[in-house]
Design an enzyme around this catalytic site. Structure first.
Site, mmCIF file in Angstrom:
data_model
loop_
_atom_site.group_PDB
_atom_site.id
_atom_site.type_symbol
_atom_site.label_atom_id
_atom_site.label_comp_id
_atom_site.label_asym_id
_atom_site.label_seq_id
_atom_site.Cartn_x
_atom_site.Cartn_y
_atom_site.Cartn_z
ATOM 1 N N ASP A 9 0.859 -1.178 0.000
ATOM 2 C CA ASP A 9 0.000 0.000 0.000
ATOM 3 C C ASP A 9 0.908 1.244 0.000
ATOM 4 O OD1 ASP A 9 -2.223 1.775 0.666
ATOM 5 O OD2 ASP A 9 -1.507 1.657 2.733
ATOM 6 N N PHE A 10 0.339 2.423 -0.300
ATOM 7 C CA PHE A 10 1.157 3.643 -0.302
ATOM 8 C C PHE A 10 0.981 4.436 0.992
ATOM 9 C CE2 PHE A 10 2.118 8.091 -1.462
ATOM 10 C CZ PHE A 10 3.456 7.924 -1.814
ATOM 11 N N ASP A 11 -0.179 5.100 1.165
ATOM 12 C CA ASP A 11 -0.391 5.956 2.343
ATOM 13 C C ASP A 11 -0.449 5.126 3.620
ATOM 14 O OD1 ASP A 11 -1.055 8.843 1.285
ATOM 15 O OD2 ASP A 11 -2.078 7.456 -0.049
ATOM 16 N N ASP B 119 -1.945 -0.829 5.885
ATOM 17 C CA ASP B 119 -2.200 -0.225 7.196
ATOM 18 C C ASP B 119 -3.665 0.080 7.462
ATOM 19 O OD1 ASP B 119 -2.435 3.261 7.061
ATOM 20 O OD2 ASP B 119 -2.331 2.000 5.284
#
Length: 283
Positions: free
Chosen positions: A35-37, A221
């Site tokens: 994932d990124f954020d 997350d």
């Protein structure tokens, strides 16, 4: 875990240890998906200010040549994740792809191009209806709209009572989404209205099968990452055709459901980057 490259942490579950061992045994057949954020980038009050952790690109560039592929799977538009991540034109990142809008868009480092279908018409209709809906709920002062192109998100992180604003808006936004053929994806103080049929689990499974990967790591997350966690669980439960996998939770306190299903929990993006660097070093 420490930040020293040699300190590759050990998963706490048998399935996670099997997944990590499969990556270590045949890295050239492993997909590392992230994932990124909140995973590669710290969560910040303004999503436009999000940037990859300072060590992320160098860790990814060290790891990418040793594995089948690195895939960043994000709800953001692919080109935005590429820009905020600093992923374009980096030596060593030729094996990187970004699956944006939960997999509806795809950017690959080799071509530098984004491939995507036509936008869902319901997104424009929902976007038009949002200002009136937010005005009707004056109590959620500070909620604001992020236009993602193929989706639209309402953030409550800046509201006076962020969690109360989130709960107040969840039902009305669900009704607005349903009216226009969309679904609501809840996250950490954000409610995203987007087209159905695509999620991080579908995107991840499709990509792992496309590459005929023999192992997979997924790190996330937020609630949107639960679909990817479920996909890895299904892949590794697939009997003779199963794919060993490792589930990593970034920041184990905000989304307990994710932490409970993870094979390895680390305290946020800095620790995810340390894990990637340690994995690159071990390989």
């Amino acid at each position: 875990m420490g930040s020293h490259p040699e300190s590759l942490p050990s998963p706490t579950t048998p399935a996670g240890r099997e997944g990590l061992n499969a990556v270590l045994a045949r890295p050239d057949r492993a997909v590392i998906a992230l994932d990124f954020d909140g995973t590669l980038a710290d969560i910040v009050p303004d999503p436009e200010q999000a940037r990859a952790h300072p060590g992320a690109v160098s860790a990814l560039a060290a790891l990418a040549p040793k594995v089948a592929s690195i895939a960043v799977i994000t709800g953001r538009p692919a080109d935005v994740a590429v820009r905020f991540g600093g992923f374009a034109g980096v030596p060593g990142l030729e094996h990187l792809v970004v699956l944006g809008h939960y997999g509806a868009e795809r950017w690959d480092a080799v071509s530098g191009a984004v491939h995507a279908p036509a936008p869902h018409p319901g997104v424009a209709a929902a976007r038009a209806g949002l200002p009136g809906l937010l005005r009707a709920f004056g109590a959620v002062h500070g909620a604001w709209v992020e236009d993602k192109g193929r989706a639209v998100a309402v953030h409550t992180r800046r509201a006076e009572d962020p969690q109360a604003a989130f709960e107040t808006l969840r039902g009305p936004l669900g009704e607005l989404a349903a009216e226009h053929g969309l679904i609501v994806e809840p996250g950490r103080l954000v409610l995203e209205l987007r087209p159905p049929g695509m999620d991080k689990g579908v995107a991840l499974t499709t990509y792992v099968r496309e590459l005929d990967a023999e192992s997979v790591v997924y790190a996330g997350d937020d609630l949107g990452d639960l679909a990817a966690f479920a996909a890895v669980e299904k892949l590794r439960d697939g009997g003779p055709d199963g794919v060993p996998g490792l589930l990593v939770c970034s920041g184990s306190t905000e989304v307990p459901d994710l932490a409970a299903r993870a094979d390895l929990s680390v305290p946020g993006p800095a620790a995810v980057v340390a894990f990637l660097a340690a994995l690159a070093e071990r390989l």
